[in-house]
Scaffold this active site. Sequence first.
Site, PDB file in Angstrom:
ATOM      1  N   CYS A  38     -15.240 -43.369 -32.534  1.00 13.82           N
ATOM      2  CA  CYS A  38     -16.268 -43.058 -33.538  1.00 13.82           C
ATOM      3  C   CYS A  38     -17.673 -43.244 -32.984  1.00 13.82           C
ATOM      4  CB  CYS A  38     -16.051 -43.931 -34.772  1.00 13.82           C
ATOM      5  SG  CYS A  38     -15.945 -45.689 -34.397  1.00 13.82           S
ATOM      6  N   GLN A  42     -16.438 -40.476 -41.370  1.00 14.23           N
ATOM      7  CA  GLN A  42     -16.060 -40.429 -39.954  1.00 14.23           C
ATOM      8  C   GLN A  42     -14.720 -39.708 -39.773  1.00 14.23           C
ATOM      9  OE1 GLN A  42     -17.760 -41.809 -37.053  1.00 14.23           O
ATOM     10  NE2 GLN A  42     -16.200 -40.553 -36.051  1.00 14.23           N
TER      11      GLN A  42
HETATM   12  N1  NVA Z   1     -15.898 -50.638 -36.742  1.00 15.13           N
HETATM   13  C1  NVA Z   1     -17.268 -50.252 -36.432  1.00 15.13           C
HETATM   14  C2  NVA Z   1     -17.482 -48.812 -36.730  1.00 15.13           C
HETATM   15  C3  NVA Z   1     -18.854 -48.286 -36.359  1.00 15.13           C
HETATM   16  C4  NVA Z   1     -19.019 -46.840 -36.644  1.00 15.13           C
HETATM   17  C5  NVA Z   1     -18.213 -51.132 -37.224  1.00 15.13           C
HETATM   18  O1  NVA Z   1     -18.001 -51.325 -38.428  1.00 15.13           O
HETATM   19  O2  NVA Z   1     -19.169 -51.645 -36.644  1.00 15.13           O
HETATM   20  N1   CP Z   2     -19.841 -43.577 -35.932  1.00 12.34           N
HETATM   21  C1   CP Z   2     -20.873 -44.039 -36.681  1.00 12.34           C
HETATM   22  O1   CP Z   2     -20.767 -44.250 -37.890  1.00 12.34           O
HETATM   23  O2   CP Z   2     -22.008 -44.210 -35.961  1.00 12.34           O
HETATM   24  P1   CP Z   2     -23.353 -44.886 -36.496  1.00 12.34           P
HETATM   25  O3   CP Z   2     -23.077 -46.352 -36.668  1.00 12.34           O
HETATM   26  O4   CP Z   2     -24.374 -44.606 -35.421  1.00 12.34           O
HETATM   27  O5   CP Z   2     -23.730 -44.249 -37.808  1.00 12.34           O
END
Ligand code: NVA
Ligand code: CP
Length: 332
Positions: A271, A137
């Site tokens: 993200c 990311q």
């Molecule tokens: N902090 C979030 C990021 C998702 C891309 C998670 O771990 O769910």
């Molecule tokens: N930003 C990200 O990792 O998205 P996903 O959870 O959709 O892969």
Amino acid sequence: MSELKGRNFLTLMDFTPDEIRHFLDLAAKFKSLKKEGKVHDGLKGKNVALIFEKTSTRTRCAFEVAAHDLGMHATYLDNSGSQLGKKESVEDTASVLGRMFDGIEYRGFGQERVEKIAEYSGVPTWNGLTDEYHPTQILADMLTIREHLKDEKGKKLVYMGDARFNMGNSLMVGCSKLGLHFVACAPSKYFPNKELTEKCRKWAEENGGSITHTEDISEALKDADVIYTDVWVSMGEPVEVWEERIRDLSPYKVTMDKMKAAKDTAIFMHCLPAYHDHETEIGKEMGERFGLKDMEVTDEVFSKYRTVLFDEAENRMHTIKAVMAATLGFEG
Ligand code: NVA
Ligand code: CP
């Protein structure tokens, strides 16, 4: 870059600033080739396994499309479609996959799981997100900053929210390696841990950046180039934490007022996925339960910066392609 061939990609801590910039340059090159419709399938005949113990849209699609563009075949394995964890240990699964595949992506829980897969498979292993880190990311984020703000070096990036988890940790590492000024802005209990912070402070000094942790929103936002946030409750966390997170982090929600307190040229990044309205099951359920229209970012801010946000999402594919290509020995 020959030094990258055969390497794992588990956290950006393992790479020098030059190596990280090389991934970005290679991603930009692949992006141009793709836009020009030029074939870049130099990894024909190779096979990669994509393990997802947590759900994904961007990361899964980025790995699948990038593998296909590079001429490779990708096999997707999730909790219901493999023996991993239930009937077979991580070590044994990794040993099997290492006999069949040229590279393995893993998304799941603790960082130690992706490290084990790397150790027991013996093939390049790529971290598609763990609780601690989300390094692919960060490459996409840095490429997006380059595209929108010309250069990443010297920029001030303010992360608002729970900075102890994968996104806060990884942005702090990435910024310190590439010479950005990283600010974690949140109540102090959400600051990244001391050990990681100290490591990053050293890299930041070497590379012309800095690390700041503050609860003070106006201090954080002054002269900011990038305001970044993520969901307040991450995948795998218990539903009970929502109430406390909403209470603690609501003052740090990204609003138009906060964007106005940053530089005129500042961009908003996330993200994704994001809770910016009630168009998701969880966003609606939690929004209704706690009387909120949105969570970490308002719909107004999200809409204004849509182009940046979806460039950032698209860049997941180009940067993941660069990671797979470089570690498998194809430089485009
Ligand atoms: N902090 C979030 C990021 C998702 C891309 C998670 O771990 O769910
Ligand atoms: N930003 C990200 O990792 O998205 P996903 O959870 O959709 O892969």
